[in-house]
Design a protein around this motif. Sequence first.
Motif, mmCIF file in Angstrom:
data_model
loop_
_atom_site.group_PDB
_atom_site.id
_atom_site.type_symbol
_atom_site.label_atom_id
_atom_site.label_comp_id
_atom_site.label_asym_id
_atom_site.label_seq_id
_atom_site.Cartn_x
_atom_site.Cartn_y
_atom_site.Cartn_z
ATOM 1 N N ARG A 130 5.355 0.017 -0.204
ATOM 2 C CA ARG A 130 6.052 0.864 0.619
ATOM 3 C C ARG A 130 7.051 1.553 -0.443
ATOM 4 O O ARG A 130 7.153 2.744 -0.150
ATOM 5 C CB ARG A 130 7.008 -0.021 1.515
ATOM 6 N N ASP A 149 17.106 -3.526 6.504
ATOM 7 C CA ASP A 149 17.865 -3.212 7.546
ATOM 8 C C ASP A 149 19.131 -2.746 6.905
ATOM 9 O O ASP A 149 19.459 -2.579 5.763
ATOM 10 C CB ASP A 149 18.177 -4.128 8.457
ATOM 11 N N GLU A 162 -1.516 0.139 1.801
ATOM 12 C CA GLU A 162 -0.985 -0.856 2.729
ATOM 13 C C GLU A 162 -2.395 -1.556 2.892
ATOM 14 O O GLU A 162 -2.463 -3.051 2.901
ATOM 15 C CB GLU A 162 -0.319 -0.584 3.827
ATOM 16 N N GLU A 217 6.243 -4.776 -0.036
ATOM 17 C CA GLU A 217 7.443 -3.812 -0.314
ATOM 18 C C GLU A 217 7.258 -3.134 -1.507
ATOM 19 O O GLU A 217 7.648 -2.140 -1.637
ATOM 20 C CB GLU A 217 8.843 -4.872 -0.364
ATOM 21 N N ARG A 229 6.045 -9.168 6.820
ATOM 22 C CA ARG A 229 6.455 -7.779 6.037
ATOM 23 C C ARG A 229 7.834 -7.899 6.088
ATOM 24 O O ARG A 229 8.599 -8.381 6.940
ATOM 25 C CB ARG A 229 6.110 -6.614 6.934
ATOM 26 N N TRP A 230 8.488 -7.158 5.156
ATOM 27 C CA TRP A 230 9.942 -7.357 5.182
ATOM 28 C C TRP A 230 10.475 -5.871 5.364
ATOM 29 O O TRP A 230 9.832 -4.971 5.100
ATOM 30 C CB TRP A 230 10.593 -7.593 3.556
ATOM 31 N N VAL A 231 11.465 -5.952 6.560
ATOM 32 C CA VAL A 231 11.902 -4.797 6.915
ATOM 33 C C VAL A 231 13.277 -4.629 6.587
ATOM 34 O O VAL A 231 14.020 -5.347 6.927
ATOM 35 C CB VAL A 231 11.801 -4.429 8.560
ATOM 36 N N SER A 265 15.226 -5.689 -3.801
ATOM 37 C CA SER A 265 14.529 -5.990 -2.566
ATOM 38 C C SER A 265 14.146 -7.534 -2.740
ATOM 39 O O SER A 265 14.089 -7.981 -1.694
ATOM 40 C CB SER A 265 13.349 -5.033 -2.349
ATOM 41 N N GLU A 324 15.396 -14.032 3.105
ATOM 42 C CA GLU A 324 14.712 -14.011 4.562
ATOM 43 C C GLU A 324 14.157 -15.809 4.937
ATOM 44 O O GLU A 324 13.988 -16.307 4.005
ATOM 45 C CB GLU A 324 13.208 -13.275 4.613
#
Lengths: 215, 215
Positions: free
Chosen positions: A95, A212, A178, A92, A208-210, A71, A78
């Motif tokens: 999460r 994929d 969060e 992250e 925020r990092w999503v 991660s 990014e």
Amino acid sequence: MVQQARAAATRQQIVRGAAEMFEKSGFEGARLGNIVENAGITKGALYFHFRSKEDLARFIIGEQHRISIASVEAIGREQVSAIEQIVMLCHEMARQIVNDPIVRAGIRITLELSADDQGPADPYLDWINSCEMLATRAVEQGDLRADIDPPRLARFIIGAFTGVQTVSQVLTQRTDLEQRVDDMWGFLLPGIMPATRHQDIARIRRARWVPDDAD
Amino acid sequence: MVQQARAAATRQQIVRGAAEMFEKSGFEGARLGNIVENAGITKGALYFHFRSKEDLARFIIGEQHRISIASVEAIGREQVSAIEQIVMLCHEMARQIVNDPIVRAGIRITLELSADDQGPADPYLDWINSCEMLATRAVEQGDLRADIDPPRLARFIIGAFTGVQTVSQVLTQRTDLEQRVDDMWGFLLPGIMPATRHQDIARIRRARWVPDDAD
């Protein structure tokens, strides 16, 4: 091939069962007999894959390490500022703790071993080093005050995050994690960013990092 | 009278021995047999004072609570601003951890139990409530920004301190803890104090409570 696939599936079943056990009972409290029972396998099958409870614990800490490095690298790719990447990194971590039983087990074992003087420093150092690298870039990008010392800030951020998640777990079983991480940035950013960048604080807090499918 | 004094001395010897054992081996790892051996007493003497390992652990957490409440009250009587009292409180928590084996044992047991969903919230809530009371006064005194929410700030400060001490223990056996707590205030104060009070930051960071004979 079928046998190999079956072995891999059994291994995964063992690791998942062990993670649940470590998360629930801790390293000392976890019993191999219960892990075997929970995973619905034989003790022989367990010993075919792992020599001991220590071996299983090391594997889970290694898995957690692998997940966190992946991660960190993805967030590093990014196209956002380094200060946003730092915020992404903390959210992250939160999460993963909330969603991944392997990460939760790794954290519980690491925290337990941390109570000993010979506790494992690597999981902390990984995060501190990644955060320090990003903080150095954030100073260069003018988003952190020029007098901020990146190694000290990185150590503080990872320390603060570690305790914020402990307190969130004790008081709310991490349901407010969060929100508490967002609070942390709300209190911290105005003090470490130069006044000339304060207009960006609201945007940076929302970073925020999503993950994929490509990651 | 002599017998009472001897019983009190034995009790203290047991508690001290148990604290060392809990600090070294954790709750699960500590053995009553070793505690007896280390304290140089008989198992019968131990059971005269404490029913079980759980009972000893509860007593030590209670002692830690008593020590922390006493320092909170003493710091509250200091003739300094509330924001200085908050800084004093964190440095005093650090000082106790470094110097008092009962506090270290209490923290290790509390952190271990914190990993369970039924972990003890009281030690955290005590500190959070004390900190919240002081933060409310610091807002009134104009040393904290008017938009700071005292309950959230208090929860963040106690969370951050908790993790800062964990990381300090893992990386330096807590030898750098005072420095790391000072770093924490260096990063945090500029963000939570109004700009009009920033000239006081250096003085506030130096605030320390020194226990005297009266306390």
